[in-house]
Design an enzyme around this catalytic site. Structure first.
Site, PDB file in Angstrom:
ATOM      1  N   GLU A   2      44.420  21.084   4.214  1.00 28.63           N
ATOM      2  CA  GLU A   2      45.569  21.966   4.426  1.00 28.63           C
ATOM      3  C   GLU A   2      45.018  23.222   5.089  1.00 28.63           C
ATOM      4  O   GLU A   2      44.211  23.938   4.497  1.00 28.63           O
ATOM      5  CB  GLU A   2      46.237  22.309   3.095  1.00 28.63           C
ATOM      6  CG  GLU A   2      47.446  23.206   3.249  1.00 28.63           C
ATOM      7  CD  GLU A   2      47.788  23.902   1.954  1.00 28.63           C
ATOM      8  OE1 GLU A   2      47.920  25.150   1.995  1.00 28.63           O
ATOM      9  OE2 GLU A   2      47.911  23.240   0.916  1.00 28.63           O
TER      10      GLU A   2
ATOM     11  N   CYS B  20      50.176  29.829   1.105  1.00 26.91           N
ATOM     12  CA  CYS B  20      50.192  28.970   2.294  1.00 26.91           C
ATOM     13  C   CYS B  20      51.604  28.689   2.762  1.00 26.91           C
ATOM     14  O   CYS B  20      51.804  28.258   3.903  1.00 26.91           O
ATOM     15  CB  CYS B  20      49.468  27.666   2.002  1.00 26.91           C
ATOM     16  SG  CYS B  20      49.897  26.909   0.430  1.00 26.91           S
TER      17      CYS B  20
ATOM     18  N   GLY C 211      42.124  25.652   3.047  1.00 24.26           N
ATOM     19  CA  GLY C 211      41.421  26.809   3.575  1.00 24.26           C
ATOM     20  C   GLY C 211      41.807  27.089   5.011  1.00 24.26           C
ATOM     21  O   GLY C 211      42.897  26.722   5.465  1.00 24.26           O
ATOM     22  N   SER C 212      40.901  27.704   5.733  1.00 28.17           N
ATOM     23  CA  SER C 212      41.199  28.176   7.072  1.00 28.17           C
ATOM     24  C   SER C 212      41.197  27.033   8.080  1.00 28.17           C
ATOM     25  O   SER C 212      40.545  25.996   7.888  1.00 28.17           O
ATOM     26  CB  SER C 212      40.173  29.228   7.500  1.00 28.17           C
ATOM     27  OG  SER C 212      38.906  28.620   7.724  1.00 28.17           O
TER      28      SER C 212
ATOM     29  N   GLU D 143      49.069  31.792  12.291  1.00 27.48           N
ATOM     30  CA  GLU D 143      49.190  32.373  10.953  1.00 27.48           C
ATOM     31  C   GLU D 143      48.422  33.681  10.820  1.00 27.48           C
ATOM     32  O   GLU D 143      47.280  33.802  11.286  1.00 27.48           O
ATOM     33  CB  GLU D 143      48.675  31.382   9.911  1.00 27.48           C
ATOM     34  CG  GLU D 143      48.771  31.883   8.476  1.00 27.48           C
ATOM     35  CD  GLU D 143      48.174  30.916   7.471  1.00 27.48           C
ATOM     36  OE1 GLU D 143      48.660  30.864   6.337  1.00 27.48           O
ATOM     37  OE2 GLU D 143      47.204  30.211   7.837  1.00 27.48           O
TER      38      GLU D 143
ATOM     39  N   GLY E 196      37.430  26.663   9.515  1.00 20.61           N
ATOM     40  CA  GLY E 196      36.514  25.976   8.610  1.00 20.61           C
ATOM     41  C   GLY E 196      36.923  24.542   8.361  1.00 20.61           C
ATOM     42  O   GLY E 196      36.083  23.630   8.340  1.00 20.61           O
ATOM     43  N   GLY E 197      38.229  24.330   8.167  1.00 19.06           N
ATOM     44  CA  GLY E 197      38.702  22.981   7.903  1.00 19.06           C
ATOM     45  C   GLY E 197      38.497  22.062   9.083  1.00 19.06           C
ATOM     46  O   GLY E 197      38.116  20.896   8.917  1.00 19.06           O
TER      47      GLY E 197
ATOM     48  N   LYS F 113      33.203  21.818  -4.682  1.00 19.29           N
ATOM     49  CA  LYS F 113      32.479  22.969  -4.165  1.00 19.29           C
ATOM     50  C   LYS F 113      33.323  24.194  -4.498  1.00 19.29           C
ATOM     51  O   LYS F 113      34.385  24.405  -3.932  1.00 19.29           O
ATOM     52  CB  LYS F 113      32.254  22.877  -2.656  1.00 19.29           C
ATOM     53  CG  LYS F 113      31.411  24.034  -2.113  1.00 19.29           C
ATOM     54  CD  LYS F 113      31.154  23.898  -0.623  1.00 19.29           C
ATOM     55  CE  LYS F 113      30.232  25.020  -0.123  1.00 19.29           C
ATOM     56  NZ  LYS F 113      30.853  26.357  -0.283  1.00 19.29           N
TER      57      LYS F 113
END
Length: 511
Positions: free
Chosen positions: A268, A305, A244-245, A394, A248-249, A187
């Site tokens: 991650e 990251c 990603g965030s 973060e 969302g993750g 994606k």
């Protein structure tokens, strides 16, 4: 334009099992400079089409020899290399990343593909084991047992916003999954769809050149949340790779866990990568460490990251000097372009959140605007830091927080209070080894990579690298998304008991 209609040539379309196709609608890219382009929207129907093609391709692709899969990876690297100037140019226009950075990232992407080709040729990743039969053993005989790692099936990969090449369409997740023998559905990230399209062209060229099953790779561009949800919930998808965030993750992780047949989600998600500056190192080279911290903190507008967002040091005159030097260094850093408007907005909001914390004092403030980031530096006492866990969350960008602790015990308390991290760094000299010895077992439980006297930005792609860590750094503390060990995410052990030699997988015959 009907969902799944075949169009050509490739201009803003999805690549589904060897064909460039459109969708029901489009989204417009938001490049750093120049006019946006229309790209086809993803949809659950396209996910299903790609997934079914991947499942159909799996038996033949997984049965390829390791040499054949290695040749495929090397051909992808060659095709990406051939498109180098085009990738650099469109990547620069879409993301605002400097051309030199993109060229370096392209080199890393190509290097990863070639590294995995070498890795699977060598074969150690198969972890083959053989316990020969013991028919005369008493009181019971032992059967013949042979173990090998086999690919799990089609996997889904979500492209990352901050690495349009190395963690996206043909990045580490895709390279390791293809090396394992798993078809991949990517994606693409909407921050750099044109870059993803060119890389997908390279993968397709390699598939055609080697006459591989077309369903071995698909790219689905854009799409709303339903597209991502459909991808992780599709019954043929066996695992997911995500960068990603946290928000969302975690949502996708929960969907994977709630499936009728749960699957692993290798996400991650977030890390502040704390740096502990120990007393002897601070006394000997505090300003030098501050200079290095500023450089690491602001590299790539802080959009790494492994960005070291927090420094921890003993309070006192030397910490004062360290803070002044860091603030002076940040004052010389001009505006830097962020990857998307949304990331820039989130950075400004995060800066306000940290700055508004109880007991937080500003050392350097700035006024970022639009899509640009400018640095911030704050400080807080260890006591206030421990009382406000949100200060350890973060902020994606060039923001630093100095935590000034009252002594070694409070430094240990701060270390123990940290959530899971990708990295933790100790700045230490010989006289700090006693304190470092107290910190090491605490920090080793907190991070996948612990560093001495360095800075975590820059992740070497190598056999011994671990890029992962306890939650929320990642959703699986036993995995890595960088390095050859990452191939294990897409494999499972299978034991063959008393199996006829001629029916064994090729890699087990004669072993």
């Amino acid at each position: 334009m009907a969902d799944g209609e075949v169009v050509g040539p490739a201009q803003g379309r999805h690549l589904i099992a060897g064909e460039w196709v459109a969708g029901e609608g489009t989204f417009r890219s938001s490049p750093w400079t120049g006019e946006g382009r229309d790209f086809a929207l993803g949809s659950p129907a396209l996910v299903d089409r790609a997934a079914q093609a991947a499942e159909a391709a799996f038996p033949a692709f997984s049965a390829l020899t390791r040499e054949a899969r290695a040749a495929f990876l090397e051909r992808i690297a060659q095709e990406i290399e051939a498109r180098g100037p085009a990738i650099t140019e469109i990547g620069h226009l879409e993301t605002g990343l400097p051309r030199a950075r993109l060229e370096g990232e392209r080199g890393r992407t190509i290097g990863q593909l070639r590294l995995f080709a070498s890795h699977i040729r060598e074969g150690a990743y198969l972890d083959r084991r053989h316990d020969a039969a013991l028919p005369d053993r008493q009181p019971l005989p032992r059967p013949d047992l042979r173990l090998v790692q086999l690919p799990i099936g089609p996997v889904a990969v979500f492209g990352a916003s901050n690495f349009p090449l190395a963690f996206s369409v043909a990045g580490g997740d895709t390279a390791s999954a293809l090396a394992a023998g798993c078809p991949v559905l990517v994606k693409g990230h909407s921050a750099h769809p044109g870059t993803g399209e060119v890389v997908a062209e390279a993968v397709l060229a390699a598939i055609k050149a080697l006459d591989l099953p077309r369903g071995v790779f698909s790219l689905i561009q854009g799409g709303d949340r339903k597209t991502g949800e459909a991808l992780v919930q599709h019954p043929v998808i066996r695992a997911v790779g995500f960068t990603g965030s946290l928000t969302g993750g975690r949502a996708l992780f929960d969907l994977c866990a709630r499936r009728p047949e749960p699957i692993p989600f290798f996400g991650e998600l977030g890390s502040v990568n704390p740096m502990f500056v120990l007393p002897e190192a601070m006394a000997a080279r505090g300003t030098q460490i501050a200079t290095g911290w500023v450089a690491s903190l602001t590299m790539g507008a802080g959009q790494f990251c492994t960005n070291p967002g927090i420094a921890v040091a003993l309070d006192g005159d030397e910490a004062d000097a360290f803070a002044r030097h860091a603030a002076d260094g940040l004052a010389t850093v001009g505006p830097q372009v962020m990857l998307t408007d949304g990331i820039a907005t989130a950075y400004r909001e995060g800066s306000q959140r940290i700055g508004g914390g109880q007991g937080v004092r500003a050392l350097h403030v700035s006024e970022p605007s639009g899509r640009n980031a400018t640095p911030f530096l704050y400080e807080v006492t260890g006591e206030h830091f421990l009382a406000q866990p949100e200060l350890a969350h973060e902020v994606f960008g060039p923001l630093g927080l100095l935590v000034r602790v009252t002594g070694e015990d409070q430094m240990l308390a701060v270390a123990d209070a940290m959530e899971g991290q990708l990295t933790v760094t100790l700045q230490l000299d010989a006289g700090d080894h006693a304190l470092a010895g107290r910190l090491t077992p605490v920090l080793a439980r907190k991070a996948g990579r612990v560093l001495a006297n360095g800075f975590p930005t820059g992740v070497e792609v190598a056999d011994a690298m671990v890029h992962g860590g306890p939650y929320p750094a990642s959703t699986n503390f036993g995995a890595t998304s960088v390095g050859t060990l990452s191939i294990r995410r897409w494999l499972r052990p299978v034991c063959f008991q008393n199996w006829p030699e001629e029916l064994l997988p090729e890699d087990l015959r004669g072993f």
